[in-house]
Design a protein around this motif. Structure first.
Motif, mmCIF file in Angstrom:
data_model
loop_
_atom_site.group_PDB
_atom_site.id
_atom_site.type_symbol
_atom_site.label_atom_id
_atom_site.label_comp_id
_atom_site.label_asym_id
_atom_site.label_seq_id
_atom_site.Cartn_x
_atom_site.Cartn_y
_atom_site.Cartn_z
ATOM 1 N N TYR A 18 14.732 4.859 -16.362
ATOM 2 C CA TYR A 18 14.659 5.584 -15.103
ATOM 3 C C TYR A 18 15.831 5.204 -14.195
ATOM 4 N N PRO A 19 16.274 6.116 -13.340
ATOM 5 C CA PRO A 19 17.341 5.778 -12.390
ATOM 6 C C PRO A 19 16.960 4.577 -11.528
ATOM 7 N N LYS A 20 17.948 3.795 -11.130
ATOM 8 C CA LYS A 20 17.683 2.583 -10.348
ATOM 9 C C LYS A 20 16.877 2.891 -9.088
ATOM 10 N N LYS A 21 17.192 4.001 -8.430
ATOM 11 C CA LYS A 21 16.476 4.375 -7.214
ATOM 12 C C LYS A 21 14.984 4.528 -7.485
ATOM 13 N N VAL A 22 14.642 5.120 -8.635
ATOM 14 C CA VAL A 22 13.241 5.305 -8.997
ATOM 15 C C VAL A 22 12.594 3.963 -9.335
ATOM 16 N N ARG A 23 13.320 3.105 -10.054
ATOM 17 C CA ARG A 23 12.770 1.785 -10.403
ATOM 18 C C ARG A 23 12.492 0.972 -9.145
ATOM 19 N N ASP A 24 13.423 1.016 -8.186
ATOM 20 C CA ASP A 24 13.227 0.284 -6.935
ATOM 21 C C ASP A 24 11.992 0.801 -6.194
ATOM 22 N N LEU A 25 11.850 2.135 -6.145
ATOM 23 C CA LEU A 25 10.714 2.713 -5.444
ATOM 24 C C LEU A 25 9.402 2.308 -6.105
ATOM 25 N N LYS A 26 9.362 2.354 -7.429
ATOM 26 C CA LYS A 26 8.131 1.967 -8.130
ATOM 27 C C LYS A 26 7.809 0.496 -7.896
ATOM 28 N N ARG A 27 8.844 -0.350 -7.885
ATOM 29 C CA ARG A 27 8.608 -1.775 -7.653
ATOM 30 C C ARG A 27 8.009 -1.994 -6.263
ATOM 31 N N TRP A 28 8.555 -1.301 -5.255
ATOM 32 C CA TRP A 28 8.004 -1.422 -3.904
ATOM 33 C C TRP A 28 6.570 -0.912 -3.863
ATOM 34 N N GLU A 29 6.316 0.229 -4.515
ATOM 35 C CA GLU A 29 4.959 0.776 -4.514
ATOM 36 C C GLU A 29 3.990 -0.152 -5.230
ATOM 37 N N ASP A 30 4.461 -0.810 -6.287
ATOM 38 C CA ASP A 30 3.610 -1.748 -7.029
ATOM 39 C C ASP A 30 3.246 -2.971 -6.196
ATOM 40 N N GLU A 31 4.093 -3.318 -5.237
ATOM 41 C CA GLU A 31 3.877 -4.523 -4.434
ATOM 42 C C GLU A 31 3.275 -4.233 -3.057
ATOM 43 N N ALA A 32 3.296 -2.977 -2.637
ATOM 44 C CA ALA A 32 2.856 -2.623 -1.288
ATOM 45 C C ALA A 32 1.348 -2.777 -1.131
ATOM 46 N N VAL A 33 0.922 -3.235 0.048
ATOM 47 C CA VAL A 33 -0.505 -3.283 0.373
ATOM 48 C C VAL A 33 -0.882 -2.063 1.206
ATOM 49 N N GLU A 34 0.139 -1.354 1.695
ATOM 50 C CA GLU A 34 -0.112 -0.150 2.486
ATOM 51 C C GLU A 34 1.072 0.796 2.329
ATOM 52 N N LEU A 35 0.771 2.059 2.158
ATOM 53 C CA LEU A 35 1.816 3.086 2.073
ATOM 54 C C LEU A 35 1.421 4.226 2.987
ATOM 55 N N GLY A 36 2.361 4.655 3.828
ATOM 56 C CA GLY A 36 2.132 5.800 4.705
ATOM 57 C C GLY A 36 3.255 6.799 4.530
ATOM 58 N N SER A 37 2.916 8.085 4.430
ATOM 59 C CA SER A 37 3.947 9.086 4.182
ATOM 60 C C SER A 37 3.660 10.379 4.931
ATOM 61 N N TYR A 38 4.709 10.922 5.551
ATOM 62 C CA TYR A 38 4.644 12.264 6.132
ATOM 63 C C TYR A 38 5.619 13.145 5.373
ATOM 64 N N GLY A 39 5.132 14.267 4.825
ATOM 65 C CA GLY A 39 5.978 15.174 4.059
ATOM 66 C C GLY A 39 6.004 16.549 4.687
ATOM 67 N N ASN A 40 7.212 17.062 4.926
ATOM 68 C CA ASN A 40 7.330 18.358 5.592
ATOM 69 C C ASN A 40 7.854 19.463 4.683
ATOM 70 N N HIS A 41 8.241 19.102 3.446
ATOM 71 C CA HIS A 41 8.844 20.109 2.561
ATOM 72 C C HIS A 41 8.146 20.168 1.208
#
Length: 282
Positions: A95-118
């Motif tokens: 996977y691209p490094k950007k995706v690996r970094d995001l997955k690593r953060w998501e794997d370690e996060a205790v809370e995730l908040g997201s607003y999506g407009n598109h």
């Protein structure tokens, strides 16, 4: 015999990619197994059904071998499953490094908040929805690129299976639920997926109605990831581009905006009722 320019049993590796050490280690192990079996590269390549050039590239860590390559090498070299097992070491390297970094953060996060407009948040998308999004991309992705990106996004859904479960909140613009990406049946299954995920005790999904005349999210998408040590990583495409931010002052701005957005949106219960209504009309 296949040429590696069109080969489907390896992935490219970008120069300087931080997955290089893992890929190089697997390449060295493959070379050790081959030489221990008394096979020169041309003979091994012939037994594998691939070009010698591809074998050289994989052994020196310039290409990432796919699981089917490792399975075949395991059989040719009589490795008893030891080579095939290396696929686990390379699971995320493709996977691209950007995706690996995001997955690593998501794997370690205790809370995730997201607003999506598109678009719907990637964690909320069905596999069919993801594929439809990637297939409509221009310039067009190749079929392999589509498969890779879908696989990477699907791998991130492991966040819903974690224990202890992280707190996940999503605010989606109404239009992201109305657009029938992939056609009517794909759209129906996507709405069903939102209802399924929205029932999880650690997940809250909210809808931002289009008719709101006061809206703190007009600057675009926001994502916040909070970790057990109290640190926070944020994204805001409009304010900070694609780079993640950790500066407390910038994070404070994103948290303020996200909090107001959640207050302006429908409640989680109202939002699920809204999705149910859409499903009934689709």
């Amino acid at each position: 015999m296949k040429g590696d320019s069109s080969d489907d049993s390896s992935w490219p590796l970008a120069p300087g990619d931080d997955a290089q050490p893992s890929v190089a280690l697997v390449g060295r192990q493959l070379k050790l197994w081959r030489t221990a079996a008394g096979l020169r590269v041309p003979n091994f390549a012939k037994s594998m059904g691939y070009s010698a050039d591809l074998v050289y590239k994989i052994e020196r860590g310039a290409r990432i071998p796919r699981p089917d390559y490792l399975d075949k090498a395991d059989r040719v070299l009589n490795a008893g499953g030891k080579i095939a097992a290396m696929a686990e070491d390379l699971e995320s390297a493709r996977y691209p490094k950007k995706v690996r970094d995001l997955k690593r953060w998501e794997d370690e996060a205790v809370e995730l908040g997201s607003y999506g407009n598109h678009n719907l948040h990637g964690l909320l998308q069905t596999e069919e929805h993801m594929r439809a999004l990637y297939e409509m991309r221009r310039p067009a992705y190749t079929p392999d690129e589509v498969d890779l990106r879908v696989s990477a996004r699907m791998a991130r859904r492991s966040i819903f299976e974690r224990t202890p479960a992280p707190a996940l909140t999503f605010v989606q613009e109404e239009v992201t639920l109305l657009r029938p990406i992939g056609g009517r049946m794909v759209h129906r299954r996507q709405l069903e997926r939102l209802l399924e995920v929205g029932q999880l005790r650690n997940v809250e999904i909210q809808v931002m109605p289009t008719d709101r005349d006061d809206h703190a999210g007009m600057d675009g998408r926001i994502q916040l990831l909070k970790f057990v040590d109290g640190s926070i990583v944020g994204h805001s495409m409009s304010q900070y581009g694609s780079r993640p931010v950790e500066d407390p002052k910038l994070i404070q701005v994103l948290e303020l905006r996200y909090g107001i957005i959640r207050a302006q949106a429908l409640t989680p219960r109202e939002s699920l009722a809204f999705v149910e209504k859409l499903l009934g009309e689709t």
